[in-house]
Scaffold this active site. Structure first.
Site, PDB file in Angstrom:
ATOM      1  N   ASP A  51       0.828  -1.207  -0.332  1.00  0.00           N
ATOM      2  CA  ASP A  51      -0.017  -0.118   0.063  1.00  0.00           C
ATOM      3  C   ASP A  51       0.928   1.130   0.079  1.00  0.00           C
ATOM      4  OD1 ASP A  51       0.893  -0.045   2.632  1.00  0.00           O
ATOM      5  OD2 ASP A  51      -1.207   0.258   3.598  1.00  0.00           O
ATOM      6  N   LYS A 120      -1.211  -9.374   3.067  1.00  0.00           N
ATOM      7  CA  LYS A 120      -0.192  -8.812   4.042  1.00  0.00           C
ATOM      8  C   LYS A 120      -1.264  -7.776   4.812  1.00  0.00           C
ATOM      9  CE  LYS A 120       3.178  -5.561   3.853  1.00  0.00           C
ATOM     10  NZ  LYS A 120       2.631  -4.501   4.800  1.00  0.00           N
ATOM     11  N   GLU A 189       9.450  -3.880  10.146  1.00  0.00           N
ATOM     12  CA  GLU A 189      10.008  -2.643   9.745  1.00  0.00           C
ATOM     13  C   GLU A 189      10.404  -1.653  10.821  1.00  0.00           C
ATOM     14  OE1 GLU A 189       7.022  -0.726   7.146  1.00  0.00           O
ATOM     15  OE2 GLU A 189       8.004   1.051   7.189  1.00  0.00           O
TER      16      GLU A 189
END
Ligand code: KIV
Length: 272
Positions: A51, A120, A189
């Site tokens: 995204d 995801k 992340e």
């Protein structure tokens, strides 16, 4: 060194096996057909229709405005270009948070309408019911912890996560819960390298890092960042493997000048 037979489409079993054999998993984002063709030809393991397309393709400040329709549109294009990579579609903001039922219905659209092989979604324990609902219906889920851009207003900025002891403990617990809920892999992340290493060693599913150090089982980057075609924001963890913006500027300036001075089109590029 590759230990896999890579003539077929990667499956989640191949990806999980790579953790056991120690072969690093490679993942890049892709948002369109021609980039998908190119990355697939290079033998990338996973293509993530992230995204992040909200930032790098659609020009939004955050990923929050990205819709299911945006994601389906781009996933379809990427799926048409890739024969070998596992295609993972990112579930956009509000497509899975409302209820596990809504999450399942939206996840199903990515497989049924857009030809993805997995989805995801971001978040830990709070999203584990959605992960369980989706995976127990036969749809593979890649989880995502650490800096989760869909929660940017709660996190308060794009910064490293899990630095304090309680935050690190929560991330470790979340990783175990997501594994238990059925996730086949986990993106980490912007996480300190040592914490990413500890999480990687504590769970049996592969971790894929972005700004999470060398000890993850694989790495992911946003393709526009690593090719140097997106200059608006470059996080510290991005390595630019090319500076394509410079090449593009050179080519476009050349084209403009040749059109203006009437050297293009020449005989070679014209019909008699
Ligand atoms: O949207 C995205 O591209 C991502 C990656 C950065 C992991 O979530």
């Amino acid at each position: 060194m590759s230990t896999q037979n890579k003539t077929h489409r990667r499956t989640i079993l191949d990806i999980k096996k790579m953790k056991d054999t120690g072969e690093k998993i490679t993942m890049l984002t892709a948002y369109d057909y021609s980039m998908s063709l190119l990355l697939d030809e290079c033998d990338i393991d996973i293509l993530l229709v992230g995204d992040s397309l909200g930032n790098v393709v659609l020009g939004y400040d955050t990923t929050l405005p990205v819709t299911m329709e945006d994601m389906l549109h781009h996933t379809k294009a990427v799926a048409r270009g890739a024969q070998r990579a596992l295609i993972v579609a990112d579930m956009p903001f509000m497509s899975y948070q409302v209820s596990p039922q809504a999450a399942l219905a939206n996840a199903g659209r990515f497989l049924q309408e857009a030809n993805a092989q997995a989805v995801k979604l971001e978040g830990g324990k709070e999203q584990s019911d959605a992960v369980y609902k989706i995976t127990s219906s036969g749809i593979p889920v890649m989880a995502h912890l650490g800096l989760t851009p869909q929660s940017i207003h709660q996190i308060g900025g794009y910064k490293v996560q899990g630095k304090k002891e309680d935050a690190a403990e929560k991330m470790m617990d979340d990783a175990r819960i997501l594994e238990e809920a059925g996730a086949f892999s986990l993106v980490l992340e912007c996480v300190p390298g040592k914490l990413a290493q500890d999480i990687t060693q504590s769970i049996s599913i592969p971790t894929i890092g972005i700004g999470a150090g060398i000890h993850c089982n694989g790495q992911v980057l946003v393709v526009n960042d690593m090719l140097g075609t997106y200059e608006r924001m470059t996080p510290k963890f991005v390595k630019k493997y090319a500076n394509l913006n410079q090449e593009i500027r050179k080519a476009v300036k050349n084209y403009i000048s040749e059109v203006k001075n009437e050297t293009f089109p020449d005989a070679e590029h014209s019909f008699k």
